[in-house]
Design a protein around this motif. Structure first.
Motif, PDB file in Angstrom:
ATOM      1  N   PRO A  56       0.802  -1.234   0.000  1.00  0.00           N
ATOM      2  CA  PRO A  56       0.000   0.000   0.000  1.00  0.00           C
ATOM      3  C   PRO A  56       0.829   1.277   0.000  1.00  0.00           C
ATOM      4  CG  PRO A  56      -0.070  -1.060   2.143  1.00  0.00           C
ATOM      5  CD  PRO A  56       0.619  -2.019   1.223  1.00  0.00           C
ATOM      6  N   THR A  57       2.053   1.188   0.481  1.00  0.00           N
ATOM      7  CA  THR A  57       2.891   2.390   0.517  1.00  0.00           C
ATOM      8  C   THR A  57       4.254   2.113  -0.092  1.00  0.00           C
ATOM      9  OG1 THR A  57       3.885   1.849   2.659  1.00  0.00           O
ATOM     10  CG2 THR A  57       1.819   3.118   2.682  1.00  0.00           C
ATOM     11  N   LEU A  58       4.938   3.194  -0.417  1.00  0.00           N
ATOM     12  CA  LEU A  58       6.287   3.107  -0.948  1.00  0.00           C
ATOM     13  C   LEU A  58       7.206   2.374   0.031  1.00  0.00           C
ATOM     14  CD1 LEU A  58       7.849   6.095  -2.808  1.00  0.00           C
ATOM     15  CD2 LEU A  58       9.213   4.915  -1.110  1.00  0.00           C
ATOM     16  N   GLU A  59       7.045   2.656   1.315  1.00  0.00           N
ATOM     17  CA  GLU A  59       7.894   2.015   2.322  1.00  0.00           C
ATOM     18  C   GLU A  59       7.642   0.518   2.374  1.00  0.00           C
ATOM     19  OE1 GLU A  59       6.077   4.718   2.843  1.00  0.00           O
ATOM     20  OE2 GLU A  59       7.646   6.246   3.077  1.00  0.00           O
ATOM     21  N   ALA A  60       6.384   0.112   2.281  1.00  0.00           N
ATOM     22  CA  ALA A  60       6.052  -1.312   2.324  1.00  0.00           C
ATOM     23  C   ALA A  60       6.723  -2.049   1.172  1.00  0.00           C
ATOM     24  CB  ALA A  60       4.535  -1.497   2.263  1.00  0.00           C
ATOM     25  N   LEU A  61       6.706  -1.449   0.003  1.00  0.00           N
ATOM     26  CA  LEU A  61       7.341  -2.083  -1.155  1.00  0.00           C
ATOM     27  C   LEU A  61       8.851  -2.157  -0.975  1.00  0.00           C
ATOM     28  CD1 LEU A  61       7.262  -3.301  -3.962  1.00  0.00           C
ATOM     29  CD2 LEU A  61       7.249  -0.980  -4.913  1.00  0.00           C
ATOM     30  N   ALA A  62       9.431  -1.079  -0.466  1.00  0.00           N
ATOM     31  CA  ALA A  62      10.886  -1.009  -0.328  1.00  0.00           C
ATOM     32  C   ALA A  62      11.431  -2.133   0.548  1.00  0.00           C
ATOM     33  CB  ALA A  62      11.292   0.348   0.238  1.00  0.00           C
ATOM     34  N   GLN A  63      10.617  -2.619   1.467  1.00  0.00           N
ATOM     35  CA  GLN A  63      11.073  -3.650   2.409  1.00  0.00           C
ATOM     36  C   GLN A  63      10.887  -5.066   1.888  1.00  0.00           C
ATOM     37  OE1 GLN A  63       8.741  -2.756   5.854  1.00  0.00           O
ATOM     38  NE2 GLN A  63       9.754  -0.780   6.223  1.00  0.00           N
ATOM     39  N   THR A  64      10.373  -5.217   0.662  1.00  0.00           N
ATOM     40  CA  THR A  64      10.017  -6.535   0.141  1.00  0.00           C
ATOM     41  C   THR A  64      11.153  -7.131  -0.687  1.00  0.00           C
ATOM     42  OG1 THR A  64       7.738  -5.756   0.051  1.00  0.00           O
ATOM     43  CG2 THR A  64       8.239  -7.787  -1.113  1.00  0.00           C
ATOM     44  N   SER A  65      11.251  -8.461  -0.665  1.00  0.00           N
ATOM     45  CA  SER A  65      12.287  -9.131  -1.451  1.00  0.00           C
ATOM     46  C   SER A  65      11.927  -9.111  -2.934  1.00  0.00           C
ATOM     47  CB  SER A  65      12.427 -10.587  -1.008  1.00  0.00           C
ATOM     48  OG  SER A  65      11.311 -11.341  -1.445  1.00  0.00           O
ATOM     49  N   GLU A  66      12.977  -9.181  -3.762  1.00  0.00           N
ATOM     50  CA  GLU A  66      12.749  -9.156  -5.201  1.00  0.00           C
ATOM     51  C   GLU A  66      11.916 -10.348  -5.660  1.00  0.00           C
ATOM     52  OE1 GLU A  66      15.966  -7.843  -7.871  1.00  0.00           O
ATOM     53  OE2 GLU A  66      15.693  -9.748  -8.899  1.00  0.00           O
ATOM     54  N   ARG A  90      13.379   1.973  -3.295  1.00  0.00           N
ATOM     55  CA  ARG A  90      14.440   1.919  -2.283  1.00  0.00           C
ATOM     56  C   ARG A  90      15.319   3.161  -2.380  1.00  0.00           C
ATOM     57  NH1 ARG A  90      15.951  -4.553  -2.776  1.00  0.00           N
ATOM     58  NH2 ARG A  90      14.251  -5.286  -1.426  1.00  0.00           N
ATOM     59  N   GLU A  91      15.575   3.589  -3.608  1.00  0.00           N
ATOM     60  CA  GLU A  91      16.371   4.802  -3.813  1.00  0.00           C
ATOM     61  C   GLU A  91      15.644   6.034  -3.263  1.00  0.00           C
ATOM     62  OE1 GLU A  91      18.029   5.090  -7.752  1.00  0.00           O
ATOM     63  OE2 GLU A  91      18.028   7.277  -7.661  1.00  0.00           O
ATOM     64  N   VAL A  92      14.345   6.098  -3.471  1.00  0.00           N
ATOM     65  CA  VAL A  92      13.577   7.237  -2.958  1.00  0.00           C
ATOM     66  C   VAL A  92      13.590   7.247  -1.430  1.00  0.00           C
ATOM     67  CG1 VAL A  92      11.233   8.168  -2.740  1.00  0.00           C
ATOM     68  CG2 VAL A  92      12.115   7.541  -4.985  1.00  0.00           C
ATOM     69  N   CYS A  93      13.516   6.061  -0.833  1.00  0.00           N
ATOM     70  CA  CYS A  93      13.596   5.992   0.638  1.00  0.00           C
ATOM     71  C   CYS A  93      14.953   6.465   1.136  1.00  0.00           C
ATOM     72  CB  CYS A  93      13.348   4.555   1.112  1.00  0.00           C
ATOM     73  SG  CYS A  93      11.620   4.084   1.062  1.00  0.00           S
ATOM     74  N   ALA A  94      16.007   6.027   0.438  1.00  0.00           N
ATOM     75  CA  ALA A  94      17.350   6.322   0.908  1.00  0.00           C
ATOM     76  C   ALA A  94      17.782   7.751   0.588  1.00  0.00           C
ATOM     77  CB  ALA A  94      18.342   5.328   0.293  1.00  0.00           C
TER      78      ALA A  94
END
Length: 353
Positions: A56-66, A90-94
């Motif tokens: 649901p969020t950018l953060e949720a996706l960033a934490q998921t395995s490929e 992940r780049e946007v988070c970092a």
DNA sequence: AATTCGGGGCG
DNA sequence: CGCCCAGAATT
């Protein structure tokens, strides 16, 4: 701007109700635009909905395995889109504190985001006057201005970019771009455009000259390369033997039954046996053909046969082969037609219980 | 500038 | 079957 006014008036009455148009959140716009690259709206709808339930969020996706991301993407095609989207968030988070950049040049630096997608996100999510030139827009403008150049050429695209900047709404650039999408999908369609319904018909040069059916002009694509393959189906203890494709190239990192490419002059069963032996250090016996598919990609045509195989001895498996339980077939991303076979085998297994 | 990336729906 | 679809990255 009479063009923008007529287009937006039409859009206000005829816009499609799409799952990703409920709000203009940049992450949601991003996901939808990536999914929509070279992919039809009707196909994307369900994928998008399932995606937003899981991520649901950018953060949720960033934490998921490929691998899990690929599983949610499987069947959509162009799997680098999913990989790039994951590394992009992940780049946007970092680098950006979790907030998607708000202008087209910065957005375009993200992996998997080209000129079109950057313009779409910037205009829809941030109301920036950036063109978003896709196949629809190329088709519409080649007809509007009767451009007879090949729309796949970069020079044609630059020309249309200039025309759009001259004609687009500065008040509602996101709606302007989305209106072109809707017009392209419902009215200014590739074959037999419905010019009677078009809000821009009075402005259309092709309509005036009655050449809308022969525009746009584009170079024909190459015929796909034909490849003959044989795959081995090994079932043991309610599990399937599968291998992972290389990390680069077509269907990278996805899973399939052990497969060999056949040469002109070798026997299917011998090649298959040799491959499985060398990969898995196993003795095998190749049985009868269980499935046969002709699977056509844009640039390749697989003629693939699936053979039942049996173990004769040994039990050593070398990486990256794995046993996958018949009841957990949905936990890995499958390569192309292998998914169909796995699904059938899974259903047979379920019915035997 | 040309190739490589999937898959599906429709006439 | 041929065509094309809310394209981008690589060579």
């Amino acid at each position: 701007m009479v063009l923008a006014t007529q287009l937006l008036d039409w859009y206000d009455k005829n816009s499609r109700d799409l799952p990703w148009r409920k709000d203009n959140d940049a992450y949601k716009v991003w996901v939808s635009e990536i999914m929509l690259q070279q992919t039809r709206v009707e196909v994307v709808k369900d994928y998008y909905t399932r995606w937003m339930e899981r991520f649901p969020t950018l953060e949720a996706l960033a934490q998921t395995s490929e691998q899990e991301v690929l599983t949610y993407w499987q069947g959509l095609g162009y799997y680098n889109r999913a990989r790039n989207l994951l590394s992009g968030v992940r780049e946007v988070c970092a680098e950006y504190g979790g907030k998607v950049p708000d202008n087209a040049p910065a957005i375009q630096k993200l992996p998997g985001v080209g000129e079109y997608t950057a313009g779409a996100i910037a205009s829809i999510a941030y109301n920036r006057p950036s063109p978003a030139i896709d196949g629809n827009v190329l088709r519409i403008f080649s007809r509007l201005f009767c451009l007879e150049e090949d729309i796949t050429k970069q020079a044609t695209k630059r020309k249309i970019d200039r025309l759009i900047r001259d004609h687009m709404s500065v008040e509602r650039p996101g709606d302007f771009n989305q209106a072109l999408m809707d017009l392209g999908s419902m009215v200014c369609i590739p074959q037999r455009p419905r010019c009677q319904l078009c809000p821009l018909a009075t402005l259309c040069e092709a309509q005036a000259r009655d050449v809308q059916d022969v525009l746009p002009v584009r170079t024909p694509k190459k015929a796909p390369l034909h490849i003959k393959l044989a795959a081995g189906i090994v079932i043991q203890s309610s599990s399937l033997l599968i291998t992972q494709r290389p990390a680069t190239g077509m269907l990278a990192g996805m899973w399939e039954f052990p497969t060999v490419e056949l040469a002109e002059d070798d026997s299917t069963s011998e090649r298959l046996k040799t491959r499985i032996k060398s990969d898995l250090q196993q003795e095998v016996c190749v049985g009868k053909r269980l499935f046969h598919y002709i699977h056509t990609f844009s640039h390749r045509k697989w003629d693939i046969s699936f053979y039942q195989c049996q173990w004769l001895a040994g039990n050593t498996i070398s990486f990256p082969a794995h046993w996958l339980g018949l009841s957990e077939l949905d936990t890995v991303p499958w390569a192309g037609p292998h998914r169909k076979v796995a699904t059938v085998l899974g259903e047979q297994f379920t019915q035997e219980l």
